[in-house]
Design an enzyme around this catalytic site. Structure first.
Site, PDB file in Angstrom:
ATOM      1  N   TYR A  95      66.618 -12.530 -70.582  1.00 53.42           N
ATOM      2  CA  TYR A  95      67.156 -11.183 -70.388  1.00 53.42           C
ATOM      3  C   TYR A  95      66.842 -10.374 -71.635  1.00 53.42           C
ATOM      4  O   TYR A  95      67.211 -10.761 -72.745  1.00 53.42           O
ATOM      5  CB  TYR A  95      68.667 -11.216 -70.150  1.00 53.42           C
ATOM      6  CG  TYR A  95      69.291  -9.835 -70.127  1.00 53.42           C
ATOM      7  CD1 TYR A  95      69.142  -9.009 -69.022  1.00 53.42           C
ATOM      8  CD2 TYR A  95      70.001  -9.353 -71.228  1.00 53.42           C
ATOM      9  CE1 TYR A  95      69.696  -7.739 -69.003  1.00 53.42           C
ATOM     10  CE2 TYR A  95      70.557  -8.086 -71.223  1.00 53.42           C
ATOM     11  CZ  TYR A  95      70.402  -7.285 -70.104  1.00 53.42           C
ATOM     12  OH  TYR A  95      70.936  -6.020 -70.086  1.00 53.42           O
ATOM     13  N   CYS A  96      66.169  -9.252 -71.466  1.00 53.73           N
ATOM     14  CA  CYS A  96      65.767  -8.412 -72.600  1.00 53.73           C
ATOM     15  C   CYS A  96      66.769  -7.272 -72.763  1.00 53.73           C
ATOM     16  O   CYS A  96      66.885  -6.410 -71.883  1.00 53.73           O
ATOM     17  CB  CYS A  96      64.360  -7.862 -72.387  1.00 53.73           C
ATOM     18  SG  CYS A  96      63.766  -6.878 -73.781  1.00 53.73           S
ATOM     19  N   VAL A  97      67.491  -7.256 -73.883  1.00 49.56           N
ATOM     20  CA  VAL A  97      68.503  -6.221 -74.109  1.00 49.56           C
ATOM     21  C   VAL A  97      67.863  -4.860 -74.361  1.00 49.56           C
ATOM     22  O   VAL A  97      68.473  -3.823 -74.092  1.00 49.56           O
ATOM     23  CB  VAL A  97      69.414  -6.596 -75.300  1.00 49.56           C
ATOM     24  CG1 VAL A  97      70.212  -7.846 -74.992  1.00 49.56           C
ATOM     25  CG2 VAL A  97      68.596  -6.792 -76.581  1.00 49.56           C
ATOM     26  N   GLY A 136      66.812  -3.712 -70.831  1.00 51.93           N
ATOM     27  CA  GLY A 136      67.942  -3.756 -69.924  1.00 51.93           C
ATOM     28  C   GLY A 136      67.701  -4.428 -68.595  1.00 51.93           C
ATOM     29  O   GLY A 136      68.288  -4.018 -67.585  1.00 51.93           O
TER      30      GLY A 136
END
Length: 349
Positions: free
Chosen positions: A155-157, A160
Site C-alpha cells: 500500500y503506497c501512502v 493513496g
C-alpha cells in the site's frame, strides 16, 4: 499503549489516507508553478532572453506533469485488481465422499485443483473467509480495499492506493516519469545557478531543494522495483524473506505425474523460496510490464485491462490473468524433494 492505539485509528481513517496524496499534489503544483514562472519565465525569458529554452522547458515539464497525474488517476480508477472467486478444490476422491441420501446431499460446486497450489501442512488450499474464496499464489487479502488482491505488492501512502497485479505497471511508470521530471528541474536550475546569483527568487531555490528531495525518494524507489521485477519478486515477498520475525513456512501441493499422487512440500524460513523467478531477466520483466516494449513507457487503460477468463468449472478459465506460474526450475526442485522423500504428506488423487 493507548497513544499507539489512537495513532493507529487515526492513520487508518480514510480521510487521513487522503491527506498525504493531497499534500503531494499541492507540492507538485507549487513546484511546477515555481519552475515555470519563477525560473523559466522570470530568469530565462526576461533576464537571459532565452525564449526557446523557456518555452521548451515549460512544455516538457507541463506535459510530464499531466502525464504523471494521468497515470496516478489510472492507478486509482483501475485499482490493484481483484482475484476472481475460486470455489473449493476437489482434493478428496469421490470414492471417499459419503452422502447420507440424495435428498440431503449438498450440490457440489468444487472444481479440480491445478497441478500446483498453495496450501497448509495437510494439503488444504488457503481459504479467505472474507471473500468466500480460495486464495491463490501471491494473493493477499487487503483490508484497505476489502478483497483479495492478486500479486499484492504494497500500500503506497503517497498515492493513496493498494498496488497489485493490475496497477503495478502504472506505479513503475509513475515513478519513472516522476524521476524524469525532477531530473529536468534539477539540471535546468543547476546549470543557471552561477548566473542567477543574487537575482533569483527564493522560490527557485525552494523548488530545487524540493526536486532534490523528490529524487532522493523516488529514484531509489524506482530502481528498487526494477530490481524486484528482474528477479520476479514483490515488496511483500522481499519483506517476508528479509524480516525473520515475519518469515513463515510455505506449503505447496504439487501433482506428481510419475505416480499419480499429490505431495505437500514444505519450505522453511531461510530456505530457498525463489518460486517465481524464471531465470531470465527479460522474461521476468515481461511478466510485470507485458510483452509489448512500447507499452512499458506508454500508459493506457487498454493495456491494463484485466481478464478473469470465462465462467467455467475449469480452474484456469476461472483464474484467467491472475494465474501465477511457478518457474520450471523450482517445479523440478519440488519433484526432487519428493524423490528424496522430503515431503510432509501425500494425497490420493
Amino acid at each position: 499503549m493507548a497513544w499507539s492505539l489512537g495513532t493507529l485509528r487515526v492513520t487508518s481513517h480514510p480521510y487521513f489516507r487522503l491527506l498525504i496524496p493531497f499534500l503531494t499534489v499541492l507540492l507538485q503544483c507549487y513546484g511546477v508553478w515555481a519552475f515555470c514562472h519563477q525560473f523559466c519565465y522570470l530568469q530565462l525569458y526576461q533576464r537571459r532572453n532565452a525564449k526557446g529554452a523557456c518555452i521548451g522547458l515549460i512544455i516538457v515539464v507541463l506535459s510530464l506533469t499531466f502525464l504523471i497525474w494521468y497515470i496516478w488517476a489510472l492507478m486509482l480508477v483501475l485499482g490493484p485488481g481483484r482475484q476472481p472467486t475460486i470455489p473449493p478444490f476437489k482434493i478428496i476422491p469421490d470414492s471417499e465422499i459419503r452422502t447420507v441420501s440424495s435428498e440431503s446431499a449438498v450440490p457440489d460446486n468444487s472444481i479440480a485443483p491445478p497441478d500446483i497450489y498453495p496450501c497448509d501442512e495437510r494439503g488444504y488450499p488457503i481459504w479467505c473467509s472474507n471473500c468466500q474464496s480460495l486464495k491463490m499464489s501471491r494473493t493477499h487479502h487487503s483490508t484497505k480495499v476489502g478483497y483479495c488482491v492478486p500479486r499484492f505488492d504494497h500500500y503506497c501512502v503517497w498515492i493513496g492506493t493498494v498496488l497489485g497485479r493490475l496497477n503495478y505497471k502504472l506505479f513503475v511508470q509513475f515513478t519513472f516519469y516522476l524521476d524524469l521530471v525532477v531530473l529536468i528541474l534539477m539540471i535546468s536550475i543547476a546549470t543557471q545557478m552561477r548566473q542567477m546569483k543574487g537575482s533569483a527568487n527564493g522560490n527557485v531555490y525552494a523548488v530545487f531543494a524540493l526536486a532534490c528531495c523528490a529524487l532522493l525518494m523516488a529514484g531509489p524507489l524506482f530502481l528498487t522495483h526494477i530490481y524486484y521485477m528482474c528477479y520476479n519478486r514483490t515488496s511483500i515477498e522481499i519483506i517476508e524473506v528479509n524480516n525473520k520475525a515475519k518469515a513463515s513456512r510455505k506449503f505447496f501441493c504439487i501433482y506428481n505425474p510419475c505416480d499419480g499422487y499429490r505431495y505437500v512440500i514444505q519450505f522453511c524460513p531461510g530456505e530457498n523460496q525463489d518460486f517465481w523467478n524464471k531465470g531470465n531477466i527479460l522474461t521476468n520483466l515481461k511478466e510485470f510490464l507485458g510483452p509489448n516494449y512500447l507499452s512499458w513507457f506508454i500508459p493506457s487503460i487498454l493495456t491494463h485491462k484485466q481478464s478473469y477468463g470465462k465462467s467455467s468449472a475449469n480452474y484456469y478459465d476461472l483464474i484467467g490473468d491472475c494465474n501465477e506460474v511457478m518457474s520450471e526450475k523450482f517445479q523440478k526442485y519440488m519433484i526432487d524433494k519428493i524423490e528424496r522423500k522430503e515431503y510432509v504428506t501425500r494425497l490420493v488423487v
